[in-house]
Design an enzyme around this catalytic site. Sequence first.
Site, PDB file in Angstrom:
ATOM      1  N   HIS A  35       0.817  -1.217   0.000  1.00  0.00           N
ATOM      2  CA  HIS A  35       0.000   0.000   0.000  1.00  0.00           C
ATOM      3  C   HIS A  35       0.853   1.270   0.000  1.00  0.00           C
ATOM      4  CE1 HIS A  35      -3.567  -2.375   0.137  1.00  0.00           C
ATOM      5  NE2 HIS A  35      -3.090  -3.045   1.176  1.00  0.00           N
ATOM      6  N   TYR A  49      -2.720   4.331   6.185  1.00  0.00           N
ATOM      7  CA  TYR A  49      -1.887   3.153   6.455  1.00  0.00           C
ATOM      8  C   TYR A  49      -0.694   3.137   5.506  1.00  0.00           C
ATOM      9  CZ  TYR A  49      -0.680  -1.874   6.442  1.00  0.00           C
ATOM     10  OH  TYR A  49      -0.030  -3.079   6.493  1.00  0.00           O
TER      11      TYR A  49
END
Length: 271
Positions: free
Chosen positions: A111, A139
Amino acid sequence: MKVLVTGAAGSIGRVVTVGLAELGHVVVGLDRVPQPDGEDSAWHTVDATDADAVAAVFEEESPDAVVHLAGHPGEASLPDSLTSHVVTTGALLDAMVEHDVRRLVYASSNHAVGRTPRGGPPEAGPVGADARLRPDTFYGVAKVAAEALMSLYADRYGIDAVACRIGSFLERPETVRHLATWLSPDDCVRMVAAALTAPAPGFAVLYGISHNTRAWWDLAPGRALGYEPRDDAEDFAGIIEARPEDEAEAAHVGGPYATAQFERPALDRTS
């Protein structure tokens, strides 16, 4: 090698601690929850955001290396994400400098580049370790920031720090996206073991996926460090059922994290 593993009670942590022990390493677990039943290695119930408590563990155990797997595994507010992933990394790095521990292996995430589009020209090839950082969530932002902190300590103090941008860690792939992003438990152990023993990597990034036929990320950076994955998600392709979400999850390498359902303000407000 004596290895301190943070987040040792988590899904990846339990696999890695067993796998490293089977390879002959002495493993010390650290987590903010008690040691799981049935495990008997050294253990410290410590919150990795507590720098004094982390330093005390280093003083007692004198590890040779750290595998940092601790951290909230999903999306949260920006401050909570930074605390979970960056503050913990900073506490460990400071303790490493103080106690002359030279190797950090970090569970970063795909990510960190999750907003990278899929479906570009074929000549573009898989996403490399030198691709533009394009986090898809807070995140992902926190993982990028933790990698930057590792890079700083590598330059400032000469620490060898390997960021493993993990794909989808599962016993077996469950969705079409996982056919590209899967990291098998056995390959996860191979990845961590290679990152621990690669000669003088400095600051390095690899993609933590298996040898997937449909891989979205370049495995060459990992192979340069000795990571040779053996499993292939394609072995499970025949039992993966198509879903309506598959097309949206294939638009960006971050999958669902890059969709509107994860959009939220950076800060939680009380009014």
